[in-house]
Design a protein around this motif. Sequence first.
Motif, PDB file in Angstrom:
ATOM      1  N   SER A  79       0.866  -1.175   0.000  1.00 40.05           N
ATOM      2  CA  SER A  79       0.000   0.000   0.000  1.00 40.05           C
ATOM      3  C   SER A  79       0.905   1.228   0.000  1.00 40.05           C
ATOM      4  O   SER A  79       2.021   1.185   0.518  1.00 40.05           O
ATOM      5  CB  SER A  79      -0.945  -0.002   1.210  1.00 40.05           C
ATOM      6  N   PRO A  80       0.444   2.326  -0.585  1.00 41.71           N
ATOM      7  CA  PRO A  80       1.334   3.458  -0.839  1.00 41.71           C
ATOM      8  C   PRO A  80       1.735   4.233   0.405  1.00 41.71           C
ATOM      9  O   PRO A  80       1.028   4.249   1.419  1.00 41.71           O
ATOM     10  CB  PRO A  80       0.507   4.335  -1.785  1.00 41.71           C
ATOM     11  N   GLY A  81       2.863   4.906   0.286  1.00 44.03           N
ATOM     12  CA  GLY A  81       3.305   5.824   1.317  1.00 44.03           C
ATOM     13  C   GLY A  81       2.611   7.160   1.154  1.00 44.03           C
ATOM     14  O   GLY A  81       2.034   7.466   0.109  1.00 44.03           O
ATOM     15  N   VAL A  82       2.671   7.966   2.194  1.00 45.86           N
ATOM     16  CA  VAL A  82       2.007   9.270   2.193  1.00 45.86           C
ATOM     17  C   VAL A  82       3.028  10.333   2.612  1.00 45.86           C
ATOM     18  O   VAL A  82       3.821  10.114   3.526  1.00 45.86           O
ATOM     19  CB  VAL A  82       0.788   9.283   3.151  1.00 45.86           C
ATOM     20  N   ASN A 195     -12.008  -1.782  -2.932  1.00 46.18           N
ATOM     21  CA  ASN A 195     -12.778  -2.768  -3.687  1.00 46.18           C
ATOM     22  C   ASN A 195     -14.186  -2.265  -3.996  1.00 46.18           C
ATOM     23  O   ASN A 195     -14.942  -2.923  -4.707  1.00 46.18           O
ATOM     24  CB  ASN A 195     -12.882  -4.072  -2.884  1.00 46.18           C
ATOM     25  N   HIS A 196     -14.517  -1.113  -3.444  1.00 44.29           N
ATOM     26  CA  HIS A 196     -15.867  -0.577  -3.623  1.00 44.29           C
ATOM     27  C   HIS A 196     -15.788   0.738  -4.390  1.00 44.29           C
ATOM     28  O   HIS A 196     -15.102   1.667  -3.978  1.00 44.29           O
ATOM     29  CB  HIS A 196     -16.535  -0.338  -2.263  1.00 44.29           C
ATOM     30  N   THR A 197     -16.501   0.830  -5.486  1.00 41.13           N
ATOM     31  CA  THR A 197     -16.453   2.031  -6.316  1.00 41.13           C
ATOM     32  C   THR A 197     -17.210   3.201  -5.695  1.00 41.13           C
ATOM     33  O   THR A 197     -17.100   4.334  -6.163  1.00 41.13           O
ATOM     34  CB  THR A 197     -17.034   1.743  -7.705  1.00 41.13           C
ATOM     35  N   VAL A 265      -4.521   8.369   4.836  1.00 39.57           N
ATOM     36  CA  VAL A 265      -5.378   8.147   3.674  1.00 39.57           C
ATOM     37  C   VAL A 265      -6.184   6.883   3.948  1.00 39.57           C
ATOM     38  O   VAL A 265      -5.619   5.792   4.089  1.00 39.57           O
ATOM     39  CB  VAL A 265      -4.562   8.000   2.381  1.00 39.57           C
ATOM     40  N   VAL A 266      -7.484   7.040   4.042  1.00 38.93           N
ATOM     41  CA  VAL A 266      -8.371   5.948   4.454  1.00 38.93           C
ATOM     42  C   VAL A 266      -8.960   5.257   3.227  1.00 38.93           C
ATOM     43  O   VAL A 266      -9.592   5.911   2.387  1.00 38.93           O
ATOM     44  CB  VAL A 266      -9.497   6.469   5.363  1.00 38.93           C
ATOM     45  N   ALA A 267      -8.744   3.955   3.120  1.00 38.42           N
ATOM     46  CA  ALA A 267      -9.330   3.130   2.058  1.00 38.42           C
ATOM     47  C   ALA A 267      -9.155   1.672   2.442  1.00 38.42           C
ATOM     48  O   ALA A 267      -8.321   1.325   3.302  1.00 38.42           O
ATOM     49  CB  ALA A 267      -8.681   3.411   0.707  1.00 38.42           C
ATOM     50  N   ASP A 268      -9.931   0.800   1.790  1.00 38.08           N
ATOM     51  CA  ASP A 268      -9.922  -0.622   2.130  1.00 38.08           C
ATOM     52  C   ASP A 268      -8.534  -1.242   2.032  1.00 38.08           C
ATOM     53  O   ASP A 268      -8.126  -2.030   2.895  1.00 38.08           O
ATOM     54  CB  ASP A 268     -10.857  -1.397   1.187  1.00 38.08           C
ATOM     55  N   LYS A 269      -7.803  -0.898   0.977  1.00 37.09           N
ATOM     56  CA  LYS A 269      -6.548  -1.585   0.670  1.00 37.09           C
ATOM     57  C   LYS A 269      -5.312  -0.758   1.006  1.00 37.09           C
ATOM     58  O   LYS A 269      -4.238  -1.012   0.496  1.00 37.09           O
ATOM     59  CB  LYS A 269      -6.556  -1.971  -0.810  1.00 37.09           C
ATOM     60  N   ILE A 270      -5.493   0.241   1.847  1.00 41.42           N
ATOM     61  CA  ILE A 270      -4.357   1.062   2.272  1.00 41.42           C
ATOM     62  C   ILE A 270      -4.107   0.822   3.756  1.00 41.42           C
ATOM     63  O   ILE A 270      -4.900   1.227   4.612  1.00 41.42           O
ATOM     64  CB  ILE A 270      -4.603   2.560   2.005  1.00 41.42           C
ATOM     65  N   GLU A 280       3.718   4.411   5.619  1.00 39.47           N
ATOM     66  CA  GLU A 280       2.742   3.630   4.859  1.00 39.47           C
ATOM     67  C   GLU A 280       1.330   4.056   5.240  1.00 39.47           C
ATOM     68  O   GLU A 280       0.883   3.881   6.376  1.00 39.47           O
ATOM     69  CB  GLU A 280       2.923   2.135   5.125  1.00 39.47           C
ATOM     70  N   GLY A 281       0.624   4.629   4.291  1.00 40.46           N
ATOM     71  CA  GLY A 281      -0.768   5.001   4.505  1.00 40.46           C
ATOM     72  C   GLY A 281      -0.991   6.214   5.382  1.00 40.46           C
ATOM     73  O   GLY A 281      -2.127   6.645   5.569  1.00 40.46           O
ATOM     74  N   LYS A 282       0.080   6.788   5.923  1.00 42.15           N
ATOM     75  CA  LYS A 282      -0.091   7.920   6.843  1.00 42.15           C
ATOM     76  C   LYS A 282       1.178   8.753   6.883  1.00 42.15           C
ATOM     77  O   LYS A 282       2.249   8.319   6.445  1.00 42.15           O
ATOM     78  CB  LYS A 282      -0.409   7.416   8.258  1.00 42.15           C
ATOM     79  N   VAL A 283       1.046   9.960   7.392  1.00 40.34           N
ATOM     80  CA  VAL A 283       2.193  10.835   7.586  1.00 40.34           C
ATOM     81  C   VAL A 283       1.987  11.596   8.889  1.00 40.34           C
ATOM     82  O   VAL A 283       0.875  11.988   9.235  1.00 40.34           O
ATOM     83  CB  VAL A 283       2.380  11.801   6.394  1.00 40.34           C
ATOM     84  N   LEU A 284       3.063  11.766   9.623  1.00 36.48           N
ATOM     85  CA  LEU A 284       3.024  12.465  10.910  1.00 36.48           C
ATOM     86  C   LEU A 284       3.882  13.711  10.806  1.00 36.48           C
ATOM     87  O   LEU A 284       4.989  13.674  10.270  1.00 36.48           O
ATOM     88  CB  LEU A 284       3.521  11.539  12.017  1.00 36.48           C
ATOM     89  N   PHE A 285       3.391  14.826  11.322  1.00 36.45           N
ATOM     90  CA  PHE A 285       4.156  16.058  11.299  1.00 36.45           C
ATOM     91  C   PHE A 285       3.812  16.926  12.495  1.00 36.45           C
ATOM     92  O   PHE A 285       2.770  16.773  13.136  1.00 36.45           O
ATOM     93  CB  PHE A 285       3.915  16.829   9.988  1.00 36.45           C
TER      94      PHE A 285
END
Length: 291
Positions: A79-82, A195-197, A265-270, A280-285
């Motif tokens: 899952s992608p980085g942010v 998975n959901h459009t 970033v909120v999603a089923d596959k993240i 991964e999927g989040k960033v802290l600052f």
Amino acid sequence: MATLKEKRTCGQRCEDFGHFIWNSDNGTFMGRTPEKWVYISMYYLAFYVVMTALFCLAIWVLMYTLDPYAPDYQDRLTSPGVMAWPDTYGEEDIEITYNTSDKASWMKMSQCLHDFLKPYNDTKQQECGYYNCTKGKYFIQNSFSAPKKTKWVCPFMQSMLGPCSGLDDPTFGYNCTMPCVIIKMNRIINFLPSNHTDQPPYVNCTILDGHENVAKMEYFPPKGVMDLSYFPYYGRLAQPKYVNPLVAVRFSLIGEKHAKVQCRVVADKIGYQSYHEPYEGKVLFYLKALK
């Protein structure tokens, strides 16, 4: 008792070496006749020609089996980085610290955002011949129908970030206590975030420390949504004009005007709970406004 070997002089040694190089008695050069030198040269020539041909064949077979548009093996995150902008890093984390009374301080932050948003300029996006995408649906492309054997991309314009676009307010709120932070999700080829459009990925920020110092948070585009039409990404060769969808978050700082923030970033596959992948999927600052 064995007789001692006679010690040879330097001149005798040079004479022996010269005799080795060219022996006129046997007609040999460095121990071999010209005929043998021809044979051994032809052997090594043929050997290296065959080895070179095998190497070239192996490279050709490898390149023939590779897909130029996507890597066969991806060692990136599943899952992608942010990431967050301004990307002013401290020792480990992003530290967005500025002084509202010091123009050079807050100009540094706003200039960082202006530089980052240059590819998203509205005029530039419109001139690039982007596709008129259908919002709320994945943009699946099975063919290379765009010019130069590429795939279409959906435009993301700077103006879509509203008050955080830098168009109406070129300071991005850094001349006061309403700074904008831009969130970007990194690209993964052929990645579908859900998975959901009917459930596009969206950004959700949480105050981890300093709740009392943040009056409110506003998201642009509305609700912090990254529209599904920007997915999937097909790679730099297939989509050379692709730009990542962005979400801007505007914070209203009060009180001591500092906070520790996590944006996800909120999603089923993240995913976002990996200990070994902090982005991964989040960033802290850390956000802090001085005066």
